[in-house]
Design a protein around this motif. Structure first.
Motif, PDB file in Angstrom:
ATOM      1  N   LEU A   1     -20.146 -21.953  14.758  1.00 10.14           N
ATOM      2  CA  LEU A   1     -18.579 -22.239  14.922  1.00 10.14           C
ATOM      3  C   LEU A   1     -18.666 -19.904  14.914  1.00 10.14           C
ATOM      4  CD1 LEU A   1     -16.900 -23.665  11.963  1.00 10.14           C
ATOM      5  CD2 LEU A   1     -17.317 -24.612  13.686  1.00 10.14           C
ATOM      6  N   LEU A   2     -17.270 -20.728  16.418  1.00  9.22           N
ATOM      7  CA  LEU A   2     -16.536 -19.444  16.910  1.00  9.22           C
ATOM      8  C   LEU A   2     -15.691 -19.091  16.077  1.00  9.22           C
ATOM      9  CD1 LEU A   2     -18.156 -20.304  20.449  1.00  9.22           C
ATOM     10  CD2 LEU A   2     -19.173 -18.658  18.706  1.00  9.22           C
ATOM     11  N   TRP A   3     -15.539 -18.593  14.863  1.00  8.44           N
ATOM     12  CA  TRP A   3     -13.421 -18.312  14.341  1.00  8.44           C
ATOM     13  C   TRP A   3     -13.864 -16.866  14.793  1.00  8.44           C
ATOM     14  CZ3 TRP A   3     -13.570 -20.834   8.634  1.00  8.44           C
ATOM     15  CH2 TRP A   3     -13.303 -22.128   9.060  1.00  8.44           C
ATOM     16  N   GLY A   4     -12.310 -16.759  14.958  1.00  6.90           N
ATOM     17  CA  GLY A   4     -11.734 -15.193  14.750  1.00  6.90           C
ATOM     18  C   GLY A   4     -12.278 -15.030  13.567  1.00  6.90           C
ATOM     19  N   ILE A   5     -12.600 -15.154  12.220  1.00  3.03           N
ATOM     20  CA  ILE A   5     -12.026 -14.066  10.754  1.00  3.03           C
ATOM     21  C   ILE A   5     -11.743 -12.604  11.370  1.00  3.03           C
ATOM     22  CG2 ILE A   5     -13.322 -13.667   8.518  1.00  3.03           C
ATOM     23  CD1 ILE A   5     -13.747 -16.657   9.819  1.00  3.03           C
ATOM     24  N   ASP A   6     -10.421 -12.599  10.361  1.00  4.11           N
ATOM     25  CA  ASP A   6      -9.904 -11.212   9.715  1.00  4.11           C
ATOM     26  C   ASP A   6      -9.626 -11.176   9.051  1.00  4.11           C
ATOM     27  OD1 ASP A   6      -7.968 -11.760  12.639  1.00  4.11           O
ATOM     28  OD2 ASP A   6      -7.223 -13.093  11.324  1.00  4.11           O
ATOM     29  N   ARG A   7     -10.153  -9.434   8.975  1.00  6.57           N
ATOM     30  CA  ARG A   7     -10.544  -9.051   7.390  1.00  6.57           C
ATOM     31  C   ARG A   7      -9.847  -7.501   7.737  1.00  6.57           C
ATOM     32  NH1 ARG A   7     -16.681  -7.553   9.087  1.00  6.57           N
ATOM     33  NH2 ARG A   7     -16.264  -9.142  11.141  1.00  6.57           N
ATOM     34  N   THR A   8      -8.699  -8.202   6.229  1.00 11.84           N
ATOM     35  CA  THR A   8      -7.824  -7.044   6.109  1.00 11.84           C
ATOM     36  C   THR A   8      -7.875  -6.864   4.484  1.00 11.84           C
ATOM     37  OG1 THR A   8      -6.207  -8.942   6.198  1.00 11.84           O
ATOM     38  CG2 THR A   8      -6.069  -8.111   8.227  1.00 11.84           C
ATOM     39  N   ARG A   9      -7.259  -6.255   4.314  1.00 14.09           N
ATOM     40  CA  ARG A   9      -6.476  -5.746   2.599  1.00 14.09           C
ATOM     41  C   ARG A   9      -5.535  -6.412   2.132  1.00 14.09           C
ATOM     42  NH1 ARG A   9     -11.667  -3.820   0.669  1.00 14.09           N
ATOM     43  NH2 ARG A   9     -10.384  -3.037  -1.365  1.00 14.09           N
ATOM     44  N   ALA A  10      -5.155  -7.175   1.482  1.00  8.08           N
ATOM     45  CA  ALA A  10      -4.358  -7.879   0.351  1.00  8.08           C
ATOM     46  C   ALA A  10      -4.064  -7.377  -0.643  1.00  8.08           C
ATOM     47  CB  ALA A  10      -3.974  -9.270   0.966  1.00  8.08           C
ATOM     48  N   LYS A  11      -3.457  -6.840  -1.469  1.00 12.82           N
ATOM     49  CA  LYS A  11      -2.709  -6.474  -2.881  1.00 12.82           C
ATOM     50  C   LYS A  11      -4.529  -5.524  -2.842  1.00 12.82           C
ATOM     51  CE  LYS A  11       0.723  -8.989  -3.669  1.00 12.82           C
ATOM     52  NZ  LYS A  11       2.193  -8.136  -4.479  1.00 12.82           N
ATOM     53  N   ASN A  12      -4.890  -4.033  -2.248  1.00 14.64           N
ATOM     54  CA  ASN A  12      -5.854  -3.776  -2.334  1.00 14.64           C
ATOM     55  C   ASN A  12      -7.493  -4.970  -2.423  1.00 14.64           C
ATOM     56  OD1 ASN A  12      -6.772  -0.853  -2.578  1.00 14.64           O
ATOM     57  ND2 ASN A  12      -7.143  -0.847  -4.870  1.00 14.64           N
ATOM     58  N   HIS A  13      -7.051  -6.052  -1.820  1.00 16.24           N
ATOM     59  CA  HIS A  13      -8.848  -6.965  -2.209  1.00 16.24           C
ATOM     60  C   HIS A  13      -9.034  -6.741  -0.605  1.00 16.24           C
ATOM     61  CE1 HIS A  13      -8.610  -7.478  -6.718  1.00 16.24           C
ATOM     62  NE2 HIS A  13      -7.082  -7.612  -6.341  1.00 16.24           N
ATOM     63  N   ILE A  31     -10.270 -16.036   2.085  1.00 19.86           N
ATOM     64  CA  ILE A  31     -10.280 -15.902   1.309  1.00 19.86           C
ATOM     65  C   ILE A  31     -10.695 -14.925   0.468  1.00 19.86           C
ATOM     66  CG2 ILE A  31     -13.453 -15.949   0.701  1.00 19.86           C
ATOM     67  CD1 ILE A  31     -13.480 -17.724   3.525  1.00 19.86           C
ATOM     68  N   LEU A  32     -10.805 -14.404  -0.695  1.00 16.09           N
ATOM     69  CA  LEU A  32     -10.344 -13.051  -1.233  1.00 16.09           C
ATOM     70  C   LEU A  32     -11.617 -12.924  -2.025  1.00 16.09           C
ATOM     71  CD1 LEU A  32      -7.582 -14.682  -1.634  1.00 16.09           C
ATOM     72  CD2 LEU A  32      -7.298 -11.864  -1.085  1.00 16.09           C
ATOM     73  N   PRO A  33     -12.663 -12.900  -1.710  1.00 11.83           N
ATOM     74  CA  PRO A  33     -14.202 -12.891  -2.234  1.00 11.83           C
ATOM     75  C   PRO A  33     -14.203 -11.609  -3.542  1.00 11.83           C
ATOM     76  CG  PRO A  33     -14.231 -11.533  -0.404  1.00 11.83           C
ATOM     77  CD  PRO A  33     -13.382 -11.923  -0.034  1.00 11.83           C
ATOM     78  N   GLU A  34     -13.676 -10.496  -3.198  1.00 10.69           N
ATOM     79  CA  GLU A  34     -13.852 -10.117  -4.578  1.00 10.69           C
ATOM     80  C   GLU A  34     -13.271 -10.478  -5.937  1.00 10.69           C
ATOM     81  OE1 GLU A  34     -13.196  -5.271  -2.774  1.00 10.69           O
ATOM     82  OE2 GLU A  34     -11.568  -6.568  -3.024  1.00 10.69           O
ATOM     83  N   ILE A  35     -12.407 -11.615  -6.170  1.00 10.33           N
ATOM     84  CA  ILE A  35     -11.952 -12.071  -7.467  1.00 10.33           C
ATOM     85  C   ILE A  35     -12.220 -13.269  -7.094  1.00 10.33           C
ATOM     86  CG2 ILE A  35      -9.927 -10.423  -7.195  1.00 10.33           C
ATOM     87  CD1 ILE A  35      -7.497 -12.611  -6.303  1.00 10.33           C
ATOM     88  N   THR A  60       3.724 -15.120  -3.572  1.00  7.66           N
ATOM     89  CA  THR A  60       3.681 -15.782  -3.904  1.00  7.66           C
ATOM     90  C   THR A  60       2.620 -16.716  -5.344  1.00  7.66           C
ATOM     91  OG1 THR A  60       6.212 -17.319  -3.184  1.00  7.66           O
ATOM     92  CG2 THR A  60       5.063 -18.857  -4.547  1.00  7.66           C
ATOM     93  N   ILE A  61       1.571 -16.937  -4.693  1.00 10.85           N
ATOM     94  CA  ILE A  61       0.211 -17.161  -5.414  1.00 10.85           C
ATOM     95  C   ILE A  61      -0.838 -16.495  -5.388  1.00 10.85           C
ATOM     96  CG2 ILE A  61      -1.190 -17.225  -2.857  1.00 10.85           C
ATOM     97  CD1 ILE A  61      -0.681 -20.464  -4.936  1.00 10.85           C
ATOM     98  N   TYR A  62      -0.387 -14.973  -4.803  1.00 10.63           N
ATOM     99  CA  TYR A  62      -1.453 -14.407  -5.383  1.00 10.63           C
ATOM    100  C   TYR A  62      -1.802 -13.907  -6.721  1.00 10.63           C
ATOM    101  CZ  TYR A  62      -3.773 -10.057  -5.997  1.00 10.63           C
ATOM    102  OH  TYR A  62      -4.615  -8.979  -6.682  1.00 10.63           O
ATOM    103  N   PRO A  63      -0.393 -13.963  -7.537  1.00 11.91           N
ATOM    104  CA  PRO A  63      -1.030 -14.002  -9.100  1.00 11.91           C
ATOM    105  C   PRO A  63      -1.085 -15.325  -9.543  1.00 11.91           C
ATOM    106  CG  PRO A  63       1.732 -12.949  -8.785  1.00 11.91           C
ATOM    107  CD  PRO A  63       1.117 -13.988  -7.338  1.00 11.91           C
ATOM    108  N   TYR A  64      -1.430 -16.226  -9.500  1.00  7.46           N
ATOM    109  CA  TYR A  64      -2.242 -17.400  -9.257  1.00  7.46           C
ATOM    110  C   TYR A  64      -4.059 -17.274  -9.241  1.00  7.46           C
ATOM    111  CZ  TYR A  64       2.471 -19.034 -10.384  1.00  7.46           C
ATOM    112  OH  TYR A  64       3.477 -19.103 -10.968  1.00  7.46           O
ATOM    113  N   LEU A  65      -3.778 -16.935  -7.943  1.00  7.04           N
ATOM    114  CA  LEU A  65      -5.301 -16.826  -7.659  1.00  7.04           C
ATOM    115  C   LEU A  65      -6.198 -15.711  -8.291  1.00  7.04           C
ATOM    116  CD1 LEU A  65      -5.098 -16.775  -3.706  1.00  7.04           C
ATOM    117  CD2 LEU A  65      -5.978 -18.642  -5.355  1.00  7.04           C
ATOM    118  N   SER A  66      -5.308 -14.612  -8.721  1.00 10.40           N
ATOM    119  CA  SER A  66      -6.259 -13.244  -8.680  1.00 10.40           C
ATOM    120  C   SER A  66      -6.104 -13.329 -10.616  1.00 10.40           C
ATOM    121  CB  SER A  66      -4.980 -11.886  -9.008  1.00 10.40           C
ATOM    122  OG  SER A  66      -3.991 -12.533  -9.428  1.00 10.40           O
TER     123      SER A  66
END
Length: 69
Positions: A1-13, A31-35, A60-66
């Motif tokens: 696949l030729l996806w353009g994957i963005d890599r950023t920091r969100a909530k320090n992850h 995808i938050l690989p660190e958590i 809204t969803i980050y507290p549930y993911l983390s």
């Protein structure tokens, strides 16, 4: 696949993300690989590219993911 994957920091992850749309349908994947968490949003609304919309979803969803470990 030729996806353009963005890599950023969100909530320090590291967050990998990709979004796309076709014929009025839109999708986002985060995808938050660190958590060892991820989120997929599928919608029949083409307006999910609004940055404030994505920011509100993430805030809204980050507290549930983390805490899902």
């Amino acid at each position: 696949l030729l996806w353009g994957i963005d890599r950023t920091r969100a909530k320090n992850h590291l967050r990998w993300s990709h979004d796309g749309s076709t014929n009025g349908f839109s999708s986002i994947i985060w995808i938050l690989p660190e958590i060892q968490a991820g989120l997929v949003i599928l919608t029949n609304n083409a307006d999910i590219y609004d940055e404030s919309f994505q920011s509100e979803i993430f805030k809204t969803i980050y507290p549930y993911l983390s805490s899902a470990k």
